[in-house]
Design an enzyme around this catalytic site. Structure first.
Site, PDB file in Angstrom:
ATOM      1  CG  HIS A 126      62.391  17.857  31.970  1.00 40.24           C
ATOM      2  ND1 HIS A 126      62.223  16.490  31.679  1.00 40.24           N
ATOM      3  CD2 HIS A 126      61.306  18.033  32.746  1.00 40.24           C
ATOM      4  CE1 HIS A 126      61.457  15.834  32.181  1.00 40.24           C
ATOM      5  NE2 HIS A 126      60.841  16.696  33.125  1.00 40.24           N
ATOM      6  CB  ALA A 130      57.440  22.869  32.746  1.00 40.06           C
ATOM      7  CD  GLU A 162      64.414  15.623  28.897  1.00 43.76           C
ATOM      8  OE1 GLU A 162      64.508  15.764  30.028  1.00 43.76           O
ATOM      9  OE2 GLU A 162      63.272  16.163  28.446  1.00 43.76           O
ATOM     10  CG  ASP A 188      42.440  12.112  28.849  1.00 37.04           C
ATOM     11  OD1 ASP A 188      42.470  10.674  29.150  1.00 37.04           O
ATOM     12  OD2 ASP A 188      43.314  12.819  29.684  1.00 37.04           O
ATOM     13  NE  ARG A 194      58.523  12.192  31.833  1.00 41.82           N
ATOM     14  CZ  ARG A 194      58.509  12.963  32.673  1.00 41.82           C
ATOM     15  NH1 ARG A 194      58.195  14.154  32.290  1.00 41.82           N
ATOM     16  NH2 ARG A 194      58.551  12.658  33.993  1.00 41.82           N
ATOM     17  CG  ASP A 223      60.051  22.004  30.044  1.00 38.91           C
ATOM     18  OD1 ASP A 223      61.193  22.720  30.223  1.00 38.91           O
ATOM     19  OD2 ASP A 223      59.841  21.235  31.169  1.00 38.91           O
TER      20      ASP A 223
END
Length: 338
Positions: A298, A300, A279, A189, A250, A274
């Site tokens: 989606h 989670a 979608e 990151d 995403r 997920d």
């Protein structure tokens, strides 16, 4: 007062001080919204996004709007002539044109805390289910196949390396659980300082190293121009053939054509997803045919308690702003400076 989408005449008769529009609500019950919004004198209107003209009328009327998945683009924002706040019932706000909202001096808020643990546990669940090939074995047993030959090989996870793409709040919780399971954890990151990694006893690495050395990769970053298609053909080519990729962030972060090719050619062992780039993608999505690709809808973040907290938190932001207070979880923080 609560209404479904109203006609122009009905709207003109509303005597409440404020109007709060709920653009879309996939939640089991609207009650947490209703209970929280009782704190202010407002009419609550649940929009019908299939009625474009009606939704445009509501945009002109709204003092605040609660948003989940609805696309709030520049054209819609320009119709929000009275609106002070767009309250998203989740972390990511990529379905809201943030720049346009900021230009119009509309607060955009999100909800961060309630779903952190739920998403982290879901990511770990997808990982465990993938590596242990639970779905394949379950399906075979129900077909009358009482052996594990179809699942061979299964490798132990202890001592393996989990690479986290992104190291925000959810990734930190994933790291905690992973360490309990005996995994080594590394993370990439570029926006997180070294001391944050050190506090979690996680090794900070470059993206190229994360791709090459990880036995499993779990994605925890927002979808931006920078992260779109971050996992593409070159990345899958560099991953271990025994690697699994998990995505609870995403869909667009993974290039799905490249993932399909990677699964087809055995470049990686499988995936737990997920989220998808579209979608719902329809019943014939190519990824649906692979036994080593697990997909959840989606979900989670979902638990009864989490959903209630998400709804209440978003509604509380509406209440604060319409009372003249500052929001607690503001995304476009530059508006506070102005």
């Amino acid at each position: 007062m609560v209404n479904n989408q109203l006609t122009p005449k009905e709207c003109s008769l509303n005597m409440s001080k404020y109007t709060v529009v709920i653009s879309d609500s996939p939640f089991p019950s609207p009650q947490p919204f209703l209970d929280t919004l009782k704190e202010i004198d407002c009419e609550i209107i649940f929009a019908d996004l299939n009625d474009k003209a009606g939704f445009e009328m509501l945009c002109e009327k709204a003092d605040g709007m609660i948003v989940t998945y609805a696309e709030i683009n520049a054209a819609i924002i320009n119709q929000l002539t009275k609106c002070r706040i767009l309250a998203r019932t989740g972390v990511a706000v990529n379905n809201i044109d943030l720049n346009e909202a900021t230009k119009k001096k509309i607060y955009v808020t999100n909800v961060v805390t309630p779903q952190i643990l739920e998403v982290a546990k879901h990511a770990i669940t997808l990982l465990l289910t993938s590596v242990k090939k639970i779905v394949l074995l379950n399906n075979n047993v129900k077909k009358g196949i009482w052996n594990f030959n179809a699942a061979v090989p299964i490798y132990q996870m202890t001592g393996k390396t989990l690479g986290l793409a992104g190291f925000g709040n959810i990734a930190k919780e994933v790291a905690k659980i992973a360490k309990i399971l005996g995994l080594n954890v590394i993370a990439y990151d570029p926006y997180v300082k070294q001391e944050v990694f050190a506090e979690s006893d996680v090794l900070k690495v470059e993206f190229s190293e994360l791709i090459k050395v990880s036995d499993y990769i779990s994605i925890h970053m927002p979808l931006t121009e920078e992260t779109k298609d971050l996992f593409n053909t070159a990345e899958f080519d560099s991953m271990k053939q025994t690697a699994y990729i998990i995505n609870t962030s995403r869909g667009g972060i993974i290039n799905e054509d490249a993932l399909i090719e990677a699964i087809d050619k055995g470049k990686i062992a499988g995936a737990g997803l997920d989220v998808l780039s579209t979608e719902f993608p329809g019943e014939d999505h190519p990824l649906f045919k692979y036994p080593n690709v697990i997909i959840t809808p989606h979900s989670a973040y979902y638990s009864e308690e989490c959903v209630e907290n998400l709804q209440k938190s978003a509604a509380h932001e509406i209440v604060r702003v319409l009372k003249g207070e500052k929001p607690l979880s503001l995304v476009n923080k530059e508006l506070l400076i102005d």
